[in-house]
Design a protein around this motif. Structure first.
Motif, PDB file in Angstrom:
ATOM      1  N   GLU A   1       0.680  -1.305  -0.007  1.00 40.60           N
ATOM      2  CA  GLU A   1       0.019   0.154   0.040  1.00 40.60           C
ATOM      3  C   GLU A   1       0.851   1.096  -0.038  1.00 40.60           C
ATOM      4  O   GLU A   1       1.951   1.658   0.868  1.00 40.60           O
TER       5      GLU A   1
ATOM      6  N   SER B   1       0.590   5.514  -1.747  1.00 44.96           N
ATOM      7  CA  SER B   1      -0.177   6.625  -2.436  1.00 44.96           C
ATOM      8  C   SER B   1       0.603   7.955  -3.065  1.00 44.96           C
ATOM      9  O   SER B   1       1.837   7.986  -2.525  1.00 44.96           O
TER      10      SER B   1
ATOM     11  N   TRP C   1       1.502  10.292  -0.431  1.00 43.25           N
ATOM     12  CA  TRP C   1       2.556  10.188   0.429  1.00 43.25           C
ATOM     13  C   TRP C   1       3.957  10.485  -0.180  1.00 43.25           C
ATOM     14  O   TRP C   1       4.877  10.862   0.347  1.00 43.25           O
TER      15      TRP C   1
ATOM     16  N   THR D   1       8.723  13.042  -0.587  1.00 44.34           N
ATOM     17  CA  THR D   1      10.018  13.053  -1.382  1.00 44.34           C
ATOM     18  C   THR D   1      10.176  14.046  -2.596  1.00 44.34           C
ATOM     19  O   THR D   1      10.968  14.400  -3.068  1.00 44.34           O
TER      20      THR D   1
ATOM     21  N   CYS E   1      25.353   6.736  -5.421  1.00 41.63           N
ATOM     22  CA  CYS E   1      24.640   7.997  -5.754  1.00 41.63           C
ATOM     23  C   CYS E   1      25.692   9.272  -5.896  1.00 41.63           C
ATOM     24  O   CYS E   1      25.567  10.176  -6.377  1.00 41.63           O
TER      25      CYS E   1
ATOM     26  N   THR F   1       8.806   1.423   1.439  1.00 41.96           N
ATOM     27  CA  THR F   1       9.868   2.367   2.062  1.00 41.96           C
ATOM     28  C   THR F   1      10.921   2.621   1.108  1.00 41.96           C
ATOM     29  O   THR F   1      11.573   3.599   1.210  1.00 41.96           O
TER      30      THR F   1
ATOM     31  N   MET G   1      17.614   0.322   2.911  1.00 39.21           N
ATOM     32  CA  MET G   1      18.074   1.595   3.353  1.00 39.21           C
ATOM     33  C   MET G   1      17.445   1.971   4.565  1.00 39.21           C
ATOM     34  O   MET G   1      16.027   1.752   4.905  1.00 39.21           O
TER      35      MET G   1
ATOM     36  N   VAL H   1      19.922   7.952   6.604  1.00 45.86           N
ATOM     37  CA  VAL H   1      20.584   8.645   5.462  1.00 45.86           C
ATOM     38  C   VAL H   1      20.151  10.078   5.223  1.00 45.86           C
ATOM     39  O   VAL H   1      21.085  10.946   4.804  1.00 45.86           O
TER      40      VAL H   1
ATOM     41  N   HIS I   1      22.376  15.984  -5.856  1.00 39.84           N
ATOM     42  CA  HIS I   1      21.762  14.599  -6.223  1.00 39.84           C
ATOM     43  C   HIS I   1      20.496  14.872  -5.837  1.00 39.84           C
ATOM     44  O   HIS I   1      19.982  15.363  -5.048  1.00 39.84           O
TER      45      HIS I   1
ATOM     46  N   ALA J   1      17.509  13.237  -4.712  1.00 43.67           N
ATOM     47  CA  ALA J   1      16.931  11.880  -4.015  1.00 43.67           C
ATOM     48  C   ALA J   1      15.752  12.363  -3.188  1.00 43.67           C
ATOM     49  O   ALA J   1      14.621  11.368  -3.220  1.00 43.67           O
ATOM     50  N   ASN J   2      15.809  13.439  -2.641  1.00 48.37           N
ATOM     51  CA  ASN J   2      14.339  13.974  -1.941  1.00 48.37           C
ATOM     52  C   ASN J   2      14.490  15.483  -1.997  1.00 48.37           C
ATOM     53  O   ASN J   2      15.646  16.252  -1.500  1.00 48.37           O
TER      54      ASN J   2
ATOM     55  N   ASN K   1      14.912   8.990  -7.861  1.00 43.73           N
ATOM     56  CA  ASN K   1      16.241   8.816  -7.575  1.00 43.73           C
ATOM     57  C   ASN K   1      16.954   8.109  -8.438  1.00 43.73           C
ATOM     58  O   ASN K   1      16.762   6.902  -8.411  1.00 43.73           O
TER      59      ASN K   1
ATOM     60  N   VAL L   1      25.562  12.403  -2.620  1.00 46.06           N
ATOM     61  CA  VAL L   1      25.878  11.764  -1.491  1.00 46.06           C
ATOM     62  C   VAL L   1      25.117  10.424  -1.757  1.00 46.06           C
ATOM     63  O   VAL L   1      24.130  10.107  -2.426  1.00 46.06           O
ATOM     64  N   GLY L   2      25.789   9.397  -1.303  1.00 42.04           N
ATOM     65  CA  GLY L   2      25.167   7.929  -1.500  1.00 42.04           C
ATOM     66  C   GLY L   2      25.752   6.980  -0.639  1.00 42.04           C
ATOM     67  O   GLY L   2      26.670   7.204   0.340  1.00 42.04           O
TER      68      GLY L   2
HETATM   69  O1  UT7 Z   1      20.227   8.280  -2.905  1.00 40.40           O
HETATM   70  C1  UT7 Z   1      20.755   7.983  -1.736  1.00 40.40           C
HETATM   71  C2  UT7 Z   1      20.358   9.215  -0.633  1.00 40.40           C
HETATM   72  N1  UT7 Z   1      18.867   8.604  -0.210  1.00 40.40           N
HETATM   73  C3  UT7 Z   1      18.412   9.375   0.418  1.00 40.40           C
HETATM   74  O2  UT7 Z   1      18.853  10.578   0.557  1.00 40.40           O
HETATM   75  C4  UT7 Z   1      17.149   9.039   1.046  1.00 40.40           C
HETATM   76  C5  UT7 Z   1      17.007   9.792   2.314  1.00 40.40           C
HETATM   77  N2  UT7 Z   1      15.697   9.589   2.900  1.00 40.40           N
HETATM   78  C6  UT7 Z   1      14.380   9.883   2.573  1.00 40.40           C
HETATM   79  O3  UT7 Z   1      14.309  10.548   1.659  1.00 40.40           O
HETATM   80  C7  UT7 Z   1      13.438   9.798   3.446  1.00 40.40           C
HETATM   81  O4  UT7 Z   1      13.670   9.080   4.822  1.00 40.40           O
HETATM   82  C8  UT7 Z   1      12.393   8.797   2.990  1.00 40.40           C
HETATM   83  C9  UT7 Z   1      11.826   9.338   1.915  1.00 40.40           C
HETATM   84  C10 UT7 Z   1      12.916   7.333   2.645  1.00 40.40           C
HETATM   85  C11 UT7 Z   1      11.127   8.281   4.069  1.00 40.40           C
HETATM   86  O5  UT7 Z   1      10.788   9.641   4.601  1.00 40.40           O
HETATM   87  P1  UT7 Z   1      10.433   9.912   6.242  1.00 40.40           P
HETATM   88  O6  UT7 Z   1       9.863  11.074   6.392  1.00 40.40           O
HETATM   89  O7  UT7 Z   1      11.763   9.674   6.810  1.00 40.40           O
HETATM   90  O8  UT7 Z   1       9.306   8.511   6.349  1.00 40.40           O
HETATM   91  P2  UT7 Z   1       9.653   7.569   7.525  1.00 40.40           P
HETATM   92  O9  UT7 Z   1      10.674   6.474   7.153  1.00 40.40           O
HETATM   93  O10 UT7 Z   1       9.716   8.268   8.898  1.00 40.40           O
HETATM   94  O11 UT7 Z   1       8.070   6.766   7.532  1.00 40.40           O
HETATM   95  C12 UT7 Z   1       7.007   7.535   7.968  1.00 40.40           C
HETATM   96  C13 UT7 Z   1       5.692   6.630   7.697  1.00 40.40           C
HETATM   97  C14 UT7 Z   1       5.805   5.296   8.475  1.00 40.40           C
HETATM   98  O12 UT7 Z   1       4.789   4.882   8.860  1.00 40.40           O
HETATM   99  P3  UT7 Z   1       4.405   4.736  10.581  1.00 40.40           P
HETATM  100  O13 UT7 Z   1       5.525   3.999  11.085  1.00 40.40           O
HETATM  101  O14 UT7 Z   1       4.824   6.414  11.014  1.00 40.40           O
HETATM  102  O15 UT7 Z   1       3.262   4.323  10.770  1.00 40.40           O
HETATM  103  C15 UT7 Z   1       6.196   4.475   7.091  1.00 40.40           C
HETATM  104  O16 UT7 Z   1       5.689   3.010   7.111  1.00 40.40           O
HETATM  105  O17 UT7 Z   1       5.472   6.442   6.351  1.00 40.40           O
HETATM  106  C16 UT7 Z   1       5.228   5.157   6.142  1.00 40.40           C
HETATM  107  N3  UT7 Z   1       5.864   4.842   4.933  1.00 40.40           N
HETATM  108  C17 UT7 Z   1       4.784   4.928   3.631  1.00 40.40           C
HETATM  109  N4  UT7 Z   1       3.388   4.945   3.493  1.00 40.40           N
HETATM  110  C18 UT7 Z   1       2.900   5.069   2.276  1.00 40.40           C
HETATM  111  C19 UT7 Z   1       6.855   4.642   4.395  1.00 40.40           C
HETATM  112  N5  UT7 Z   1       6.913   4.307   3.008  1.00 40.40           N
HETATM  113  C20 UT7 Z   1       5.731   4.626   2.649  1.00 40.40           C
HETATM  114  C21 UT7 Z   1       5.053   4.507   1.307  1.00 40.40           C
HETATM  115  N6  UT7 Z   1       3.820   4.899   1.224  1.00 40.40           N
HETATM  116  N7  UT7 Z   1       6.003   4.483   0.072  1.00 40.40           N
END
Ligand code: UT7
Length: 325
Positions: free
Chosen positions: A34, A36, A39, A44, A119, A159, A215, A220, A252, A254-255, A282, A312-313
């Protein structure tokens, strides 16, 4: 007289298959995963990504981008005397993607090798090519970032699987009396290997370990916002320039939140940041040259402007290249 390396052509390639967040969410829902559009956009900034067709390998994407960069530079493949490909998703364990690109471009003889810094791969590759040009061991280099991250994603892990896309970007770097690359800055710290990795590897005819991307997104994220500011400042200091001298930040992709945070720390408005993460996701080592080529071709980036490229990566690796376009 100092020899600089200068970008004389850029090119990029995105595979035909484009998935919006809604398309991907629908595909994932069929497997009980799941997610959306809301989200993904909110966390991101990503709205769509491209995935390579089954018959396309990393070297195919890289070759397309290289052809466009050569065309833009007005050169033929045999004019090139160095090929470096930044990639973590090669066609095979060996030989390198760079040697395959060389052959697909119909040339031979010049050194060609891959550089694996995830990356940060393009930033590392550009730095190495710049050093080889400055030392006189190369005159015209093809520097490519190319990835097929769709091949190493776990589509049951929401994730990570919504974050990445496939693509390639390339530049032709030429020796010149005029700048050119002004400063470079590279770093790595291997103690962070577990926060972003693909642990699986080929072993005695099988795969040992899980061959998909893992990841810790938050770890990160935290590291990325710190080191991206540090490396940008280090390159500026080496070139005796300041934040105010930057015309374009090409980070880069990524976000969007990481990119905005870096821009803010460097006192750059959003109008000075090249953003393609919304359309590409990304693409790892391909993201910076893809963004660069996009902004060159749509006319935002002009000759004489000062560009800050930074990445960064996994590794962890990070670095920046400050250049006059
Ligand atoms: O290229 C190398 C560099 N990579 C990066 O720079 C990535 C760096 N990190 C990020 O960009 C962010 O940490 C993410 C985009 C990966 C995650 O964002 P976040 O704001 O840190 O979210 P989170 O991991 O804290 O997750 C928040 C909630 C969780 O639910 P609960 O535990 O709060 O109920 C996750 O399970 O969002 C949930 N979640 C999702 N929901 C819907 C995680 N992935 C998803 C998803 N769809 N795809």
């Amino acid at each position: 007289m100092r020899i600089y390396s200068r970008i004389i052509g850029t090119g990029s390639y995105l595979p035909e298959k484009r998935l919006t967040n809604a398309d991907l969410a629908a595909e994932l829902a069929q497997q009980g995963v799941e997610t959306s559009d809301d989200w993904i956009v909110e966390r991101t900034g990503i709205r769509a990504r491209h995935f390579a067709a089954d018959h396309q390998a990393c070297s195919d994407l890289a070759t397309e981008a290289a052809r466009k960069a050569l065309d833009a530079a007005g050169l033929a493949a045999h004019d090139i005397d160095l090929i470096i490909v930044g990639t973590s998703t090669p066609d095979m364990v060996f030989p390198s993607v760079a040697t395959m690109v060389q052959h697909k471009l119909g040339t031979a003889g010049c050194p060609a090798f891959d550089l694996q810094a995830v990356c940060s791969g393009f930033i590392y590759a550009l730095t190495v090519a710049d050093a080889m040009i400055q030392s006189g061991s190369a005159k015209r280099a093809l520097v490519i970032g190319a990835e097929v991250f769709s091949r190493i994603l776990d589509f049951k892990d929401r994730t990570t699987c919504v974050l990445f896309g496939d693509g390639a970007g390339a530049v032709v770097l030429e020796a010149s009396g005029e700048p050119g690359v002004l400063a470079t800055d590279l770093h790595a710290d291997g103690k962070y290997k577990d926060i972003l990795c693909v642990p699986g590897h080929v072993n005695r005819g099988g795969i040992l370990g899980d061959p998909v991307l893992k990841m810790d997104g938050q770890a990160v994220f935290k590291l990325a916002v710190g080191v991206l500011e540090e490396t940008a400042r280090a390159s500026l200091a080496k070139a005796n320039l300041t934040d105010a001298d930057i015309d374009w930040l090409i980070p880069h992709q990524a976000n969007i939140r990481i990119m905005q945070s870096t821009a803010k720390k460097l006192k750059l408005g959003p109008d000075k940041v090249v953003v393609t993460v919304d359309q590409h996701g990304n693409t790892s080592a391909a993201s910076i040259p893809l963004a660069l080529d996009t902004a060159v071709r749509d006319g935002r980036i002009q000759r004489g402007q000062t560009l800050m490229l930074e990445g960064v990566g996994g590794g962890f690796t990070w670095g920046s290249v400050l250049l006059r376009y």
